[in-house]
Design a protein around this motif. Structure first.
Motif, PDB file in Angstrom:
ATOM      1  N   ASN A  75       0.832  -1.203   0.000  1.00  0.00           N
ATOM      2  CA  ASN A  75       0.000   0.000   0.000  1.00  0.00           C
ATOM      3  C   ASN A  75       0.868   1.255   0.000  1.00  0.00           C
ATOM      4  OD1 ASN A  75      -2.521   1.154  -0.100  1.00  0.00           O
ATOM      5  ND2 ASN A  75      -3.139   0.534   1.941  1.00  0.00           N
ATOM      6  N   THR A  76       1.919   1.262   0.831  1.00  0.00           N
ATOM      7  CA  THR A  76       2.816   2.412   0.885  1.00  0.00           C
ATOM      8  C   THR A  76       3.565   2.567  -0.428  1.00  0.00           C
ATOM      9  OG1 THR A  76       3.077   2.029   3.262  1.00  0.00           O
ATOM     10  CG2 THR A  76       4.645   3.520   2.220  1.00  0.00           C
ATOM     11  N   LEU A  77       4.036   1.462  -0.994  1.00  0.00           N
ATOM     12  CA  LEU A  77       4.739   1.523  -2.281  1.00  0.00           C
ATOM     13  C   LEU A  77       3.841   2.089  -3.376  1.00  0.00           C
ATOM     14  CD1 LEU A  77       6.485  -1.963  -2.141  1.00  0.00           C
ATOM     15  CD2 LEU A  77       7.672   0.247  -2.139  1.00  0.00           C
ATOM     16  N   ILE A  78       2.602   1.636  -3.429  1.00  0.00           N
ATOM     17  CA  ILE A  78       1.667   2.125  -4.454  1.00  0.00           C
ATOM     18  C   ILE A  78       1.385   3.602  -4.232  1.00  0.00           C
ATOM     19  CG2 ILE A  78      -0.691   1.931  -5.346  1.00  0.00           C
ATOM     20  CD1 ILE A  78      -0.499  -1.102  -4.677  1.00  0.00           C
ATOM     21  N   CYS A 118      -1.711   2.088  11.741  1.00  0.00           N
ATOM     22  CA  CYS A 118      -2.878   2.964  11.870  1.00  0.00           C
ATOM     23  C   CYS A 118      -3.831   2.749  10.690  1.00  0.00           C
ATOM     24  CB  CYS A 118      -2.435   4.422  11.950  1.00  0.00           C
ATOM     25  SG  CYS A 118      -3.819   5.560  12.180  1.00  0.00           S
ATOM     26  N   VAL A 119      -4.880   2.001  10.936  1.00  0.00           N
ATOM     27  CA  VAL A 119      -5.843   1.683   9.876  1.00  0.00           C
ATOM     28  C   VAL A 119      -6.502   2.939   9.313  1.00  0.00           C
ATOM     29  CG1 VAL A 119      -8.051   0.555   9.396  1.00  0.00           C
ATOM     30  CG2 VAL A 119      -6.253  -0.689  10.619  1.00  0.00           C
ATOM     31  N   PRO A 120      -6.992   3.885  10.140  1.00  0.00           N
ATOM     32  CA  PRO A 120      -7.655   5.059   9.551  1.00  0.00           C
ATOM     33  C   PRO A 120      -6.766   5.854   8.597  1.00  0.00           C
ATOM     34  CG  PRO A 120      -8.099   4.938  11.911  1.00  0.00           C
ATOM     35  CD  PRO A 120      -7.054   3.906  11.610  1.00  0.00           C
ATOM     36  N   CYS A 121      -5.468   5.960   8.894  1.00  0.00           N
ATOM     37  CA  CYS A 121      -4.571   6.680   7.990  1.00  0.00           C
ATOM     38  C   CYS A 121      -4.504   5.989   6.638  1.00  0.00           C
ATOM     39  CB  CYS A 121      -3.174   6.778   8.602  1.00  0.00           C
ATOM     40  SG  CYS A 121      -3.049   7.917   9.998  1.00  0.00           S
ATOM     41  N   TYR A 122      -4.399   4.674   6.656  1.00  0.00           N
ATOM     42  CA  TYR A 122      -4.285   3.953   5.387  1.00  0.00           C
ATOM     43  C   TYR A 122      -5.634   3.861   4.662  1.00  0.00           C
ATOM     44  CZ  TYR A 122       0.639   3.086   5.487  1.00  0.00           C
ATOM     45  OH  TYR A 122       1.998   3.269   5.435  1.00  0.00           O
ATOM     46  N   GLN A 123      -6.727   4.032   5.382  1.00  0.00           N
ATOM     47  CA  GLN A 123      -8.013   4.145   4.699  1.00  0.00           C
ATOM     48  C   GLN A 123      -8.102   5.481   3.963  1.00  0.00           C
ATOM     49  OE1 GLN A 123     -10.510   3.142   8.177  1.00  0.00           O
ATOM     50  NE2 GLN A 123     -11.196   1.345   7.029  1.00  0.00           N
ATOM     51  N   GLN A 124      -7.568   6.532   4.569  1.00  0.00           N
ATOM     52  CA  GLN A 124      -7.502   7.812   3.862  1.00  0.00           C
ATOM     53  C   GLN A 124      -6.657   7.682   2.595  1.00  0.00           C
ATOM     54  OE1 GLN A 124      -6.447  11.319   6.155  1.00  0.00           O
ATOM     55  NE2 GLN A 124      -7.449  10.541   8.001  1.00  0.00           N
ATOM     56  N   LEU A 125      -5.513   7.005   2.717  1.00  0.00           N
ATOM     57  CA  LEU A 125      -4.640   6.814   1.558  1.00  0.00           C
ATOM     58  C   LEU A 125      -5.329   5.992   0.479  1.00  0.00           C
ATOM     59  CD1 LEU A 125      -1.906   7.105   0.151  1.00  0.00           C
ATOM     60  CD2 LEU A 125      -1.138   5.069   1.412  1.00  0.00           C
ATOM     61  N   ALA A 126      -6.053   4.960   0.879  1.00  0.00           N
ATOM     62  CA  ALA A 126      -6.746   4.112  -0.095  1.00  0.00           C
ATOM     63  C   ALA A 126      -7.734   4.925  -0.921  1.00  0.00           C
ATOM     64  CB  ALA A 126      -7.471   2.972   0.631  1.00  0.00           C
ATOM     65  N   ARG A 127      -8.428   5.851  -0.286  1.00  0.00           N
ATOM     66  CA  ARG A 127      -9.392   6.663  -1.019  1.00  0.00           C
ATOM     67  C   ARG A 127      -8.691   7.601  -2.002  1.00  0.00           C
ATOM     68  NH1 ARG A 127     -12.106   5.981   4.092  1.00  0.00           N
ATOM     69  NH2 ARG A 127     -11.142   7.838   5.030  1.00  0.00           N
ATOM     70  N   ARG A 128      -7.456   7.992  -1.699  1.00  0.00           N
ATOM     71  CA  ARG A 128      -6.687   8.809  -2.645  1.00  0.00           C
ATOM     72  C   ARG A 128      -6.224   7.971  -3.842  1.00  0.00           C
ATOM     73  NH1 ARG A 128      -1.989  11.833   0.753  1.00  0.00           N
ATOM     74  NH2 ARG A 128      -3.143  12.269   2.677  1.00  0.00           N
ATOM     75  N   ILE A 129      -5.820   6.738  -3.572  1.00  0.00           N
ATOM     76  CA  ILE A 129      -5.289   5.883  -4.643  1.00  0.00           C
ATOM     77  C   ILE A 129      -6.389   5.483  -5.617  1.00  0.00           C
ATOM     78  CG2 ILE A 129      -4.249   3.632  -5.139  1.00  0.00           C
ATOM     79  CD1 ILE A 129      -2.692   3.941  -2.469  1.00  0.00           C
ATOM     80  N   GLY A 130      -7.508   4.986  -5.106  1.00  0.00           N
ATOM     81  CA  GLY A 130      -8.637   4.630  -5.953  1.00  0.00           C
ATOM     82  C   GLY A 130      -8.547   3.229  -6.530  1.00  0.00           C
ATOM     83  N   VAL A 131      -9.691   2.718  -6.941  1.00  0.00           N
ATOM     84  CA  VAL A 131      -9.805   1.336  -7.408  1.00  0.00           C
ATOM     85  C   VAL A 131      -8.934   1.072  -8.633  1.00  0.00           C
ATOM     86  CG1 VAL A 131     -11.390  -0.387  -8.370  1.00  0.00           C
ATOM     87  CG2 VAL A 131     -12.133   1.052  -6.458  1.00  0.00           C
ATOM     88  N   ASP A 154     -11.705   0.980   0.908  1.00  0.00           N
ATOM     89  CA  ASP A 154     -10.908   1.274   2.105  1.00  0.00           C
ATOM     90  C   ASP A 154     -10.960   0.175   3.161  1.00  0.00           C
ATOM     91  OD1 ASP A 154     -13.486   1.681   2.997  1.00  0.00           O
ATOM     92  OD2 ASP A 154     -13.212   3.799   3.510  1.00  0.00           O
ATOM     93  N   THR A 155     -11.384  -1.019   2.733  1.00  0.00           N
ATOM     94  CA  THR A 155     -11.423  -2.148   3.684  1.00  0.00           C
ATOM     95  C   THR A 155     -10.970  -3.465   3.070  1.00  0.00           C
ATOM     96  OG1 THR A 155     -13.745  -2.628   3.104  1.00  0.00           O
ATOM     97  CG2 THR A 155     -13.365  -1.158   4.994  1.00  0.00           C
ATOM     98  N   PHE A 156     -10.609  -3.492   1.774  1.00  0.00           N
ATOM     99  CA  PHE A 156     -10.441  -4.776   1.085  1.00  0.00           C
ATOM    100  C   PHE A 156      -9.326  -5.639   1.664  1.00  0.00           C
ATOM    101  CE2 PHE A 156      -7.659  -1.915  -1.293  1.00  0.00           C
ATOM    102  CZ  PHE A 156      -6.521  -2.667  -1.507  1.00  0.00           C
ATOM    103  N   TRP A 157      -8.354  -5.064   2.331  1.00  0.00           N
ATOM    104  CA  TRP A 157      -7.272  -5.852   2.936  1.00  0.00           C
ATOM    105  C   TRP A 157      -7.620  -6.328   4.350  1.00  0.00           C
ATOM    106  CZ3 TRP A 157      -7.319  -0.610   2.258  1.00  0.00           C
ATOM    107  CH2 TRP A 157      -7.166   0.188   3.387  1.00  0.00           C
ATOM    108  N   LEU A 158      -8.745  -5.821   4.874  1.00  0.00           N
ATOM    109  CA  LEU A 158      -9.165  -6.146   6.252  1.00  0.00           C
ATOM    110  C   LEU A 158     -10.309  -7.141   6.317  1.00  0.00           C
ATOM    111  CD1 LEU A 158      -9.203  -2.461   7.549  1.00  0.00           C
ATOM    112  CD2 LEU A 158      -7.442  -4.175   8.024  1.00  0.00           C
TER     113      LEU A 158
END
Length: 272
Positions: A75-78, A118-131, A154-158
């Motif tokens: 996720n961080t790399l992407i 921190c899940v909420p931070c990476y959920q914010q990032l997921a919404r920036r990256i997009g499907v 923002d939940t697919f890895w959880l």
């Protein structure tokens, strides 16, 4: 047609010569190390100098589970490669929602967000990256088993259908360590630095934990994936996956078990 057997033999030898040999797998019993911490599961290690795997519960090592917070590595790399995350010093702003993990209830850099999962931070990032960008980059990274949809962005890895095996985790980590992923090397190096768990004169231990929380249908599931580099240049890559043993669950013990079991096995194998 007397020449046919010779031709078939030649074709067989050519095909078998072209096929790379599969790495050897040595199976070991690490059940006592797991039982000591009240968990059950599987452990896979790739011994790079020996060119072989060491496995406990090999069948389960090939079984797929939700990646949970181990997904923060790709996720961080992407995020970095796509520009959705300018750099790991970027500040993730707390949304004001108080959660059960106190360390999440504050502003923090994404470097810290990875380290405290921190899940909420990476959920914010997921919404920036997009499907669309996830689907593109997960294919390019050869990070398998992820199912990303607009509804699960923002939940697919959880939760849901995303799954990855220990064998696949180790394969991905080997390419990250070697910096052969199709991502700028500076991004790979930045993420590798964030994965350092311990550095001594003798070795450096890299890793990332994950925890899929229990639900009415599923038990807790925990990960620790990473690698160890010895000062002499030898490396071993590993993936641990655990579940609590039947009976009452001690969350603190379960959380600690991931690293404790991993380090116990690494000591048994003379890597620590």
């Amino acid at each position: 047609m007397r020449w046919l057997p010779g031709l078939l033999l030649s074709m067989f030898l050519l095909i078998t010569a072209a096929a790379p040999p599969l790495p050897a797998v040595v199976e070991r019993d690490f059940q006592p190390q797991f039982a000591r911490y009240g968990v059950q599961g599987s452990f896979l290690l790739y011994d790079e100098p020996a060119g072989q795997y060491v496995a406990y519960n090999l069948k389960r090592c090939r079984q797929r589970f939700l990646p949970a917070s181990t997904f923060k590595i790709p996720n961080t790399l992407i995020g970095l490669q796509t520009g959705a995350l300018p750099d790991t010093a970027e500040i993730c702003r707390w949304d004001g929602v108080t959660r059960s993990f106190p360390q999440w209830n504050q502003d923090m850099t994404y470097a810290r967000a990875l380290r405290v999962s921190c899940v909420p931070c990476y959920q914010q990032l997921a919404r920036r990256i997009g499907v669309a960008r996830y689907q593109q980059w997960l294919r390019r990274l050869r990070y398998p088993g992820m199912v990303v949809t607009p509804a699960t962005l923002d939940t697919f890895w959880l939760g849901g259908k995303s799954q990855i095996s220990q064998v696949e985790q180790v394969d991905f980590l080997r390419r990250l360590q070697a910096e052969t992923l199709p991502v700028e090397k500076r991004h790979q190096r930045a993420v590798k630095q964030l994965l350092i768990l311990r550095k001594t004169p003798e070795y450096t231990l890299y890793g990332k934990t994950g925890w899929r929380f229990r639900s009415a249908r599923n038990p807790d599931n925990g990960w620790l994936v990473g690698w160890l580099e010895r000062a002499d240049g030898r490396r071993a890559f590993f993936a641990l996956n655990v579940e609590p043993q039947p009976g009452p669950i001690n969350d603190d013990q379960f959380i600690a078990s991931r690293r404790a079991v991993t380090e116990a096995v690494l000591r048994e194998l003379k890597w620590l």
